[in-house]
Design a protein around this motif. Structure first.
Motif, PDB file in Angstrom:
ATOM      1  N   LEU A  43    -122.443   6.255 -22.457  1.00 27.12           N
ATOM      2  CA  LEU A  43    -121.176   6.867 -22.858  1.00 27.12           C
ATOM      3  C   LEU A  43    -121.057   8.325 -22.449  1.00 27.12           C
ATOM      4  O   LEU A  43    -119.998   8.932 -22.605  1.00 27.12           O
ATOM      5  N   LEU A  77    -115.219   2.243 -26.659  1.00 28.20           N
ATOM      6  CA  LEU A  77    -115.580   3.587 -26.207  1.00 28.20           C
ATOM      7  C   LEU A  77    -115.911   3.609 -24.716  1.00 28.20           C
ATOM      8  O   LEU A  77    -115.506   4.515 -23.986  1.00 28.20           O
ATOM      9  N   TYR A  78    -116.640   2.605 -24.250  1.00 30.85           N
ATOM     10  CA  TYR A  78    -117.079   2.583 -22.858  1.00 30.85           C
ATOM     11  C   TYR A  78    -115.895   2.485 -21.902  1.00 30.85           C
ATOM     12  O   TYR A  78    -115.845   3.160 -20.868  1.00 30.85           O
ATOM     13  N   TYR A  79    -114.922   1.616 -22.250  1.00 30.81           N
ATOM     14  CA  TYR A  79    -113.761   1.431 -21.387  1.00 30.81           C
ATOM     15  C   TYR A  79    -112.583   2.307 -21.786  1.00 30.81           C
ATOM     16  O   TYR A  79    -111.539   2.269 -21.127  1.00 30.81           O
ATOM     17  N   ASN A  80    -112.765   3.086 -22.881  1.00 32.96           N
ATOM     18  CA  ASN A  80    -111.714   3.983 -23.361  1.00 32.96           C
ATOM     19  C   ASN A  80    -110.400   3.220 -23.534  1.00 32.96           C
ATOM     20  O   ASN A  80    -109.377   3.530 -22.921  1.00 32.96           O
ATOM     21  N   CYS A  81    -110.447   2.178 -24.367  1.00 35.34           N
ATOM     22  CA  CYS A  81    -109.297   1.292 -24.505  1.00 35.34           C
ATOM     23  C   CYS A  81    -109.150   0.822 -25.947  1.00 35.34           C
ATOM     24  O   CYS A  81    -110.012   1.079 -26.790  1.00 35.34           O
ATOM     25  N   ASP A 249    -114.689  15.954 -15.022  1.00 37.40           N
ATOM     26  CA  ASP A 249    -114.391  15.394 -16.340  1.00 37.40           C
ATOM     27  C   ASP A 249    -114.402  16.493 -17.400  1.00 37.40           C
ATOM     28  O   ASP A 249    -115.110  17.504 -17.266  1.00 37.40           O
ATOM     29  N   ASP A 251    -115.572  16.071 -20.430  1.00 41.02           N
ATOM     30  CA  ASP A 251    -116.621  15.879 -21.425  1.00 41.02           C
ATOM     31  C   ASP A 251    -117.584  17.056 -21.330  1.00 41.02           C
ATOM     32  O   ASP A 251    -117.403  17.963 -20.514  1.00 41.02           O
ATOM     33  N   HIS A 278    -107.363  15.035 -22.195  1.00 44.35           N
ATOM     34  CA  HIS A 278    -107.874  13.725 -21.784  1.00 44.35           C
ATOM     35  C   HIS A 278    -109.273  13.860 -21.194  1.00 44.35           C
ATOM     36  O   HIS A 278    -109.682  14.941 -20.762  1.00 44.35           O
ATOM     37  N   LYS A 279    -109.987  12.727 -21.148  1.00 41.44           N
ATOM     38  CA  LYS A 279    -111.365  12.725 -20.666  1.00 41.44           C
ATOM     39  C   LYS A 279    -111.461  13.101 -19.198  1.00 41.44           C
ATOM     40  O   LYS A 279    -112.344  13.846 -18.792  1.00 41.44           O
ATOM     41  N   ASP A 283    -107.752   9.057 -16.867  1.00 37.78           N
ATOM     42  CA  ASP A 283    -107.338   8.842 -18.247  1.00 37.78           C
ATOM     43  C   ASP A 283    -105.965   9.460 -18.483  1.00 37.78           C
ATOM     44  O   ASP A 283    -105.104   8.877 -19.140  1.00 37.78           O
TER      45      ASP A 283
END
Length: 308
Positions: A43, A77-81, A249, A251, A278-279, A283
């Motif tokens: 992640l 979380l992994y696919y941000n969905c 990114d 993050d 956004h990430k 995204d």
């Protein structure tokens, strides 16, 4: 994954062995202690493995952000969905015919787990175009920069969107896979311009093309790191340019790298304010497209959530 029983697809996915699922995604444990499998977090970027899966409980915990849960929580979380979008991805995975198989008690040898590229051809398969559509990437742009790559992993054949690097390796993506074939390296698209745009991953580069250059014909040079860890290796190329625009990114790893780069000199420019909430750039693009669709539908007197 076999969903042909009385349980819902989401329930079946939740009960899937997470160690096997992570193996299909290309993640292998660095340490196994009893029922606990330790990974470098899928992640986020980290150097010391702090992501633990308890195989007996089939639960995970990421010690960095202090989050954990079941496989559904991880998938979101992994696919941000959303949960609904995750179910759609499960449907794409079924179409891709990439079942989660049982991960062995001990990791395979490096040779057994090595990805072997079998074929590289123009993008063709419907599930891959469906995945691109979900990420809001026009097929004509993806077709310019990407290929359809057929590869062998553990004796099984799969296919994915492939983005080549300068050393002949590929970044491999589809609705359920995030892998890299060796050798790992950055990708340079050299247009001889004074400026260069820098992206962490190729979906961000494709997103930039979708936003600003829908023809797919680049006007400025572009460098895709394919991994934040390749920044230092890429510096000798980047610093031949007068201006280096960073779209990394947002993050912690990406922001730390951006801050470091900006400290190296005025040529490095942080452009991530465009997608500051956004990430990453993709995204933001997905979110932007969703809001734009709702706005147009409202103007037309349609259901805001209808597809255009």
């Amino acid at each position: 994954m076999d969903f042909r029983n009385e349980k819902s697809p989401l329930e079946n996915f939740k009960e899937t062995d997470m160690v096997s699922f992570l193996y299909e995604l290309g993640f292998q444990p660095s340490t196994i202690r009893g029922h606990d499998y330790w990974y470098s977090s899928p992640l986020r970027n980290e150097r010391t493995a702090s992501f633990k899966v308890n195989r007996r409980l089939n639960k995970w915990f990421d010690h960095g952000p202090g989050k954990g849960g079941n496989l559904v929580d991880f998938g979101i979380l992994y696919y941000n969905c959303s949960v609904g979008e995750l179910l759609q991805k499960l449907g794409s995975a079924l179409a891709l015919d990439q079942p989660v198989h049982h991960y062995p008690a001990q990791p395979h040898t490096e040779q057994e787990n090595k990805i072997q590229i079998l074929d590289v051809k123009p993008l063709f398969s419907t599930p891959l175009f469906q995945y691109l559509s979900e990420r809001k990437i026009p097929s004509k742009i993806a077709s310019i920069h990407c290929k359809e790559v057929v590869y062998d992993l553990g004796g099984k054949h799969y296919y994915a969107i492939g983005f080549g690097n300068k050393s002949g390796g590929y970044e491999l993506r589809n609705a359920f896979v995030k892998l890299s074939s060796s050798p790992k390296d950055f990708t340079l698209i050299d247009k001889g311009s004074k400026d260069i745009h820098v992206f962490e991953g190729f979906f961000d580069m494709l997103s930039y093309q979708a936003l600003y250059n829908n023809s797919g014909k680049l006007q400025q040079s572009i460098l895709v790191l394919n991994s934040i860890s390749l920044f230092e290796k890429a510096r000798s190329v980047l610093e031949t340019h007068e201006k280096i625009n960073l779209y990394l990114d947002r993050d912690k790893a990406g922001m730390d790298q951006t801050q470091y780069a900006v400290s190296l000199g005025h040529r490095y420019q942080d452009k991530s304010s465009l997608y500051q909430r956004h990430k990453d750039l993709n995204d933001w693009l997905v979110s932007f497209e969703s809001v734009h669709r709702k706005y147009l539908n409202l103007k037309r007197g349609l259901n805001p959530n209808e597809s255009l």
